[in-house]
Motif scaffolding. Structure first.
Motif, short mmCIF file in Angstrom:
data_model
loop_
_atom_site.label_atom_id
_atom_site.label_comp_id
_atom_site.label_asym_id
_atom_site.label_seq_id
_atom_site.Cartn_x
_atom_site.Cartn_y
_atom_site.Cartn_z
N LEU A 297 -3.41 2.87 -8.44
CA LEU A 297 -4.60 3.46 -7.84
C LEU A 297 -5.77 2.48 -7.90
CD1 LEU A 297 -4.38 7.12 -9.25
CD2 LEU A 297 -3.83 6.33 -6.94
N GLY A 298 -5.83 1.70 -8.97
CA GLY A 298 -6.87 0.68 -9.07
C GLY A 298 -6.74 -0.39 -8.00
N TRP A 299 -5.51 -0.80 -7.72
CA TRP A 299 -5.31 -1.79 -6.65
C TRP A 299 -5.68 -1.23 -5.29
CZ3 TRP A 299 -0.06 -3.11 -9.22
CH2 TRP A 299 -0.26 -4.08 -10.21
N LEU A 300 -5.33 0.02 -5.04
CA LEU A 300 -5.70 0.65 -3.76
C LEU A 300 -7.22 0.66 -3.62
CD1 LEU A 300 -3.18 3.64 -3.64
CD2 LEU A 300 -3.20 1.65 -2.12
N GLU A 301 -7.91 0.97 -4.70
CA GLU A 301 -9.38 0.98 -4.68
C GLU A 301 -9.91 -0.43 -4.41
OE1 GLU A 301 -13.18 2.62 -4.98
OE2 GLU A 301 -11.28 3.71 -5.12
N MET A 302 -9.35 -1.41 -5.08
CA MET A 302 -9.80 -2.80 -4.91
C MET A 302 -9.53 -3.31 -3.50
SD MET A 302 -8.64 -6.15 -7.13
CE MET A 302 -6.95 -6.08 -6.49
N TRP A 303 -8.41 -2.87 -2.92
CA TRP A 303 -8.07 -3.29 -1.56
C TRP A 303 -8.84 -2.53 -0.49
CZ3 TRP A 303 -2.19 -2.68 -2.91
CH2 TRP A 303 -1.77 -3.78 -3.66
N GLY A 304 -9.56 -1.49 -0.89
CA GLY A 304 -10.28 -0.68 0.09
C GLY A 304 -9.36 0.20 0.91
N ARG A 305 -8.24 0.61 0.33
CA ARG A 305 -7.27 1.46 1.03
C ARG A 305 -7.29 2.88 0.48
NH1 ARG A 305 -7.61 -1.96 4.84
NH2 ARG A 305 -6.61 -3.98 4.47
N ALA A 306 -7.08 3.85 1.36
CA ALA A 306 -7.07 5.25 0.93
C ALA A 306 -5.93 5.50 -0.04
CB ALA A 306 -6.94 6.17 2.15
N LYS A 307 -6.14 6.41 -0.97
CA LYS A 307 -5.12 6.70 -1.98
C LYS A 307 -4.07 7.69 -1.48
CE LYS A 307 -8.22 5.62 -5.81
NZ LYS A 307 -9.36 5.24 -4.96
N SER A 308 -4.30 8.27 -0.31
CA SER A 308 -3.32 9.16 0.30
C SER A 308 -3.27 8.89 1.79
CB SER A 308 -3.69 10.63 0.04
OG SER A 308 -4.95 10.93 0.60
N SER A 309 -2.22 9.38 2.44
CA SER A 309 -2.04 9.11 3.86
C SER A 309 -1.30 10.28 4.51
CB SER A 309 -1.25 7.82 4.06
OG SER A 309 -0.90 7.64 5.42
N SER A 310 -1.54 10.45 5.80
CA SER A 310 -0.81 11.48 6.54
C SER A 310 0.56 10.99 7.00
CB SER A 310 -1.63 11.93 7.76
OG SER A 310 -1.89 10.82 8.61
N ALA A 311 0.84 9.71 6.81
CA ALA A 311 2.14 9.15 7.20
C ALA A 311 3.24 9.74 6.32
CB ALA A 311 2.12 7.63 7.06
N PRO A 312 4.46 9.88 6.84
CA PRO A 312 5.57 10.41 6.03
C PRO A 312 5.81 9.54 4.80
CG PRO A 312 6.17 10.33 8.36
CD PRO A 312 4.88 9.58 8.23
N PRO A 313 6.11 10.13 3.66
CA PRO A 313 6.38 9.35 2.46
C PRO A 313 7.52 8.37 2.67
CG PRO A 313 6.14 11.67 1.92
CD PRO A 313 6.18 11.58 3.42
N MET A 314 7.39 7.20 2.09
CA MET A 314 8.41 6.16 2.10
C MET A 314 8.66 5.56 3.49
SD MET A 314 11.08 7.89 -0.57
CE MET A 314 11.41 6.91 -2.00
N GLN A 315 7.77 5.81 4.42
CA GLN A 315 7.91 5.21 5.75
C GLN A 315 7.88 3.70 5.68
OE1 GLN A 315 4.67 5.70 8.75
NE2 GLN A 315 6.22 6.71 10.00
N TRP A 316 7.15 3.16 4.71
CA TRP A 316 7.04 1.72 4.53
C TRP A 316 8.40 1.07 4.22
CZ3 TRP A 316 8.67 0.02 -0.22
CH2 TRP A 316 8.75 0.99 -1.22
N VAL B 296 0.83 -1.20 0.00
CA VAL B 296 0.00 0.00 0.00
C VAL B 296 0.87 1.25 0.00
CG1 VAL B 296 -1.67 1.34 1.35
CG2 VAL B 296 -1.99 -1.14 1.05
N GLY B 297 1.92 1.26 0.82
CA GLY B 297 2.81 2.42 0.87
C GLY B 297 3.46 2.70 -0.46
N PHE B 298 3.93 1.65 -1.12
CA PHE B 298 4.56 1.82 -2.43
C PHE B 298 3.55 2.33 -3.46
CE2 PHE B 298 5.42 -0.02 -6.65
CZ PHE B 298 6.64 0.58 -6.93
#
Length: 214
Positions: A101-120, A53-55
Motif C-alpha cells: 500500500l505504501g508503494w501504491l501511495e508513492m507511485w500515485g496509484r489508486a489502492k483499488s480498481s474496478s478492473a477484474p482481480p488478477m487481470q494483470w 500495481v495490479g499485484f
C-alpha cells in the motif's frame, strides 16, 4: 548630516537587495532539484495497468483476509502450534500489505480498481463467489463456519482454508516475480512465494497430525 553618511545609505540598501537576491537563488537551487526528482519519480512509476500495481492491489486484499482468518482462529484454540502459525501470518502479511500500500501511495496509484482481480496476470480467473473475491480466498460461508468452530475443529478448518489461500497466493506471487517491472515487487513477490510454499508444507504436516488432509 555629512555627505559620507548620506552616501552610505544607498550602499546599504543596495547590499540588502543583493542579499535578498542571493537568498532567492539559494532557495531556487534547493527547490528545483527536489521538484525535478519528484517529477522523475512520478514518470518512472509503473502504470495503473502494470503487473506491479495490479499485484500490489490484489495481494493486499488477499493478505487482508489471511490476517482476518488468523485473528479468528487465534481466539478459538489454545493449541500452541496453530496460534504460533496464526501470529506468523498476522505479522508477516500485515507488514507486507503495508509495504504494498505504501508503494501504491508513492507511485500515485489508486489502492483499488474496478478492473477484474488478477487481470494483470493476463487471464480471467474463476473464483467461488459468496464473498470470495479471488482464487484461494474463503467465502463468507466458510468464514462464518470458522467463527463458529472451536478447538480442534477450528484448527482443522483454519489449516484447510489457509492452505488453499496460500496456494493461490503463491501462484499469484510467482507470476508477479516474473512479470513485474520494479525490483521492489519482484523481490517481495519471490520472497512471498517461497514463504507461502514453506508454510503449505508445514500446514500439511499439522493437518496429518490432526488426522485430516488439505
Amino acid at each position: 548630516m555629512t555627505s559620507a553618511v548620506r552616501s552610505s545609505r544607498p550602499m546599504v540598501a543596495a547590499g540588502g537587495v543583493v542579499l535578498l537576491l542571493a537568498l532567492g537563488l539559494v532557495v531556487l537551487m534547493l527547490v528545483r532539484p527536489s521538484s525535478s526528482a519528484g517529477s522523475a519519480a512520478a514518470a518512472a512509476a509503473p502504470s495503473g495497468t502494470s503487473a506491479d500495481v495490479g499485484f500490489a492491489r490484489d495481494m493486499s486484499v488477499h493478505h487482508q483476509q489471511a490476517v482476518e482468518m488468523s485473528f479468528i482462529v487465534r481466539d478459538r484454540t489454545s493449541d500452541v502450534a496453530v496460534r504460533r502459525l496464526a501470529y506468523d501470518v498476522i505479522n508477516t502479511q500485515a507488514n507486507q500489505r503495508g509495504m504494498m500500500l505504501g508503494w501504491l501511495e508513492m507511485w500515485g496509484r489508486a489502492k483499488s480498481s474496478s478492473a477484474p482481480p488478477m487481470q494483470w496476470m493476463g487471464h480471467t480467473v474463476a473464483h467461488k463467489g459468496d464473498g470470495s473475491l479471488m482464487p484461494g480466498m474463503a467465502t463468507d460461508t466458510e468464514l462464518d463456519a470458522l467463527r463458529a468452530a472451536k478447538g480442534r475443529a477450528s484448527e482443522v478448518l483454519y489449516l484447510r482454508l489457509m492452505t488453499a489461500h496460500h496456494r493461490a497466493g503463491a501462484e499469484m506471487a510467482q507470476a508477479a516475480a516474473t512479470a513485474a517491472g520494479t525490483d521492489e515487487i519482484r523481490n517481495l513477490a519471490a520472497g512471498m512465494a517461497r514463504g507461502q510454499q514453506s508454510e503449505i508444507a508445514l500446514m500439511a504436516d499439522m493437518l496429518r497430525e490432526r488426522g485430516s488432509a488439505a
